[in-house]
Design an enzyme around this catalytic site. Sequence first.
Site, PDB file in Angstrom:
ATOM      1  CD  GLU A   1       8.138   3.439  -0.792  1.00  0.00           C
ATOM      2  OE1 GLU A   1       7.362   3.978  -1.602  1.00  0.00           O
ATOM      3  OE2 GLU A   1       7.853   2.401  -0.172  1.00  0.00           O
TER       4      GLU A   1
ATOM      5  CG  ASN B   1      11.846   2.663   5.201  1.00  0.00           C
ATOM      6  OD1 ASN B   1      12.610   1.755   5.501  1.00  0.00           O
ATOM      7  ND2 ASN B   1      10.543   2.486   4.986  1.00  0.00           N
TER       8      ASN B   1
ATOM      9  CG  HIS C   1       8.397  -4.924   0.528  1.00  0.00           C
ATOM     10  ND1 HIS C   1       7.559  -5.457   1.478  1.00  0.00           N
ATOM     11  CD2 HIS C   1       8.480  -3.605   0.805  1.00  0.00           C
ATOM     12  CE1 HIS C   1       7.141  -4.500   2.293  1.00  0.00           C
ATOM     13  NE2 HIS C   1       7.687  -3.359   1.903  1.00  0.00           N
TER      14      HIS C   1
ATOM     15  CD  GLU D   1       8.205  -0.849   4.539  1.00  0.00           C
ATOM     16  OE1 GLU D   1       7.609  -1.275   3.534  1.00  0.00           O
ATOM     17  OE2 GLU D   1       8.318   0.371   4.786  1.00  0.00           O
TER      18      GLU D   1
ATOM     19  CG  ASP E   1       6.715  -8.558   2.452  1.00  0.00           C
ATOM     20  OD1 ASP E   1       7.549  -8.260   1.571  1.00  0.00           O
ATOM     21  OD2 ASP E   1       5.661  -7.915   2.622  1.00  0.00           O
TER      22      ASP E   1
HETATM   23  O1  9MR Z   1       1.119  -2.334   4.031  1.00  0.00           O
HETATM   24  C1  9MR Z   1       0.641  -1.142   3.456  1.00  0.00           C
HETATM   25  C2  9MR Z   1      -0.665  -1.419   2.737  1.00  0.00           C
HETATM   26  O2  9MR Z   1      -1.662  -1.806   3.646  1.00  0.00           O
HETATM   27  C3  9MR Z   1      -1.068  -0.215   1.937  1.00  0.00           C
HETATM   28  O3  9MR Z   1      -2.209  -0.513   1.175  1.00  0.00           O
HETATM   29  C4  9MR Z   1       0.076   0.202   1.032  1.00  0.00           C
HETATM   30  C5  9MR Z   1      -0.244   1.397   0.161  1.00  0.00           C
HETATM   31  O4  9MR Z   1       0.870   1.746  -0.590  1.00  0.00           O
HETATM   32  O5  9MR Z   1       1.207   0.488   1.839  1.00  0.00           O
HETATM   33  C6  9MR Z   1       1.663  -0.616   2.471  1.00  0.00           C
HETATM   34  O6  9MR Z   1       2.881  -0.383   3.131  1.00  0.00           O
HETATM   35  C7  9MR Z   1       3.940   0.104   2.325  1.00  0.00           C
HETATM   36  C8  9MR Z   1       4.850   0.891   3.233  1.00  0.00           C
HETATM   37  O7  9MR Z   1       4.122   1.904   3.868  1.00  0.00           O
HETATM   38  C9  9MR Z   1       6.019   1.488   2.474  1.00  0.00           C
HETATM   39  N1  9MR Z   1       6.714   0.470   1.735  1.00  0.00           N
HETATM   40  C10 9MR Z   1       5.916  -0.380   0.900  1.00  0.00           C
HETATM   41  C11 9MR Z   1       4.785  -0.991   1.700  1.00  0.00           C
HETATM   42  C12 9MR Z   1       3.981  -1.941   0.828  1.00  0.00           C
HETATM   43  O8  9MR Z   1       3.288  -1.246  -0.167  1.00  0.00           O
END
Ligand code: 9MR
Length: 448
Positions: free
Chosen positions: A159, A200, A236, A264, A266
């Site tokens: 990011e 990513n 997402h 990722e 969803d």
């Molecule tokens: O799925 C992850 C969640 O359990 C955490 O609380 C969150 C914190 O930011 O991160 C989530 O995963 C993220 C991923 O590492 C990077 N892209 C966005 C995802 C969703 O927030």
Amino acid sequence: MRSRRPGLLVSLLAGAATVGALLTAAPAHAADPPLRDLADARGKVVGTAVTGSKLTGTYGEVAGREFNSLTPGNAMKWGSVEPVRGRHDWAEADRIVAFAEAHGQQVRGHTLVWHSQNPGWLTDGTWTRDELSAVLNDHIDTEVGRYKGRLAAWDVVNEPFEEDGTYRRTLWYDTLGPDYIAQALTRARAADPGADLYINDYNVEGVNAKSTALYDLVKSLKERGVPVDGVGLQAHLIVGQVPSTVRQNIQRFADLGVDVAITELDIRMQLPATEAKLAQQAADYRSVVSACAAVDRCTGVTVWGFTDSDSWIPDTFPGEGAATPYDENYAPKPAYHAIAQALGGGGGQPADGCTATYGVTGQWNTGFTGQVRISCAGASLASWKVSWTYGEGQRVSQAWNATCAQSGAVVTCGNAAWNGTVPDGGSVTFGFNASWSGSNGVPVVTLG
Ligand code: 9MR
């Protein structure tokens, strides 16, 4: 041998069922093999983010059976692996890697350099440029080195961009300048020359200002000889809002000479989930997976959690959810079948896009009530026929909203006069009563 169907779970749950509530369901035209077999046959990844502590029971069974790649959802983030400076905790990350190796799965490392989920000692510290550079190098050496030779890929930088395509202002950017990205990639390559190195990001699935900034960055890194093997498009997404340019965007990165992974995926919706929203979601999953399947350099698709019971969405977007391919009881949703179809499954169906799902809605000592739902998304039916084979002596005694016949173990049901039509985005159901004894596993239902 691992079981390929959640039959035991279904029969246990069904024992406590009350008539009327569809508790759980079997994979529909489960003539389809698991997703990972479909993906393997096409040389693609179908992965899921996982939580290490949950990798037992049904969660572990589905994760091991359906996916050929795992990404630790949180376990490899800096805040997880080094909460106290110099004291590492690898327990969950190790567990996921060991599980993957035991199940013949790849692992995607996630993530080395990010602005979020970092340990307090790092974010609260004051760092000179040299100090921070050394801390970053040390982190990459330690973590990438630990799993050297065992991971297929790393999300090295996560990011790095704002929505308008400018660099995100982070500890890394502000202290080291934009070349923290090249530094991290170079260091990761040295620590594990066998892992593919990715940048990513989210909201970079279609062609837009942010994905163009990523494109320009990758182009310039390649021109400079910085090791970068791929881009991760997180994906997402929101139901009904898949960008129309996903395939075109994937292709332009491929043409640049890097791989592309959907990392990722969803697709969330406002709750409650309805048949119509689930059908739209299936169409959306199909379009994302198909876009990847259509481009050689798209290595595959990872979902960010495979069950709605293990998704970040409800916590982060109150009122939204149902974003993954399995519901909270591990029943595959229309989205699951859409992924299978986009990976080349769905054999034996009369029309791509229609599926049949069997469920037990109520069960007592000797009898049970079942329901079959025929749903279409991206296709429609003018009439339908489903069949299944009972493995445990069950016998259908009566059906409604369908005409059913049982011959030996084989049950065949066709539409009634009034419900042969299944519109695109719609579904029909029929019910039946049957007898059972011993156990009442869920059969494989074939549509067509
Ligand atoms: O799925 C992850 C969640 O359990 C955490 O609380 C969150 C914190 O930011 O991160 C989530 O995963 C993220 C991923 O590492 C990077 N892209 C966005 C995802 C969703 O927030």
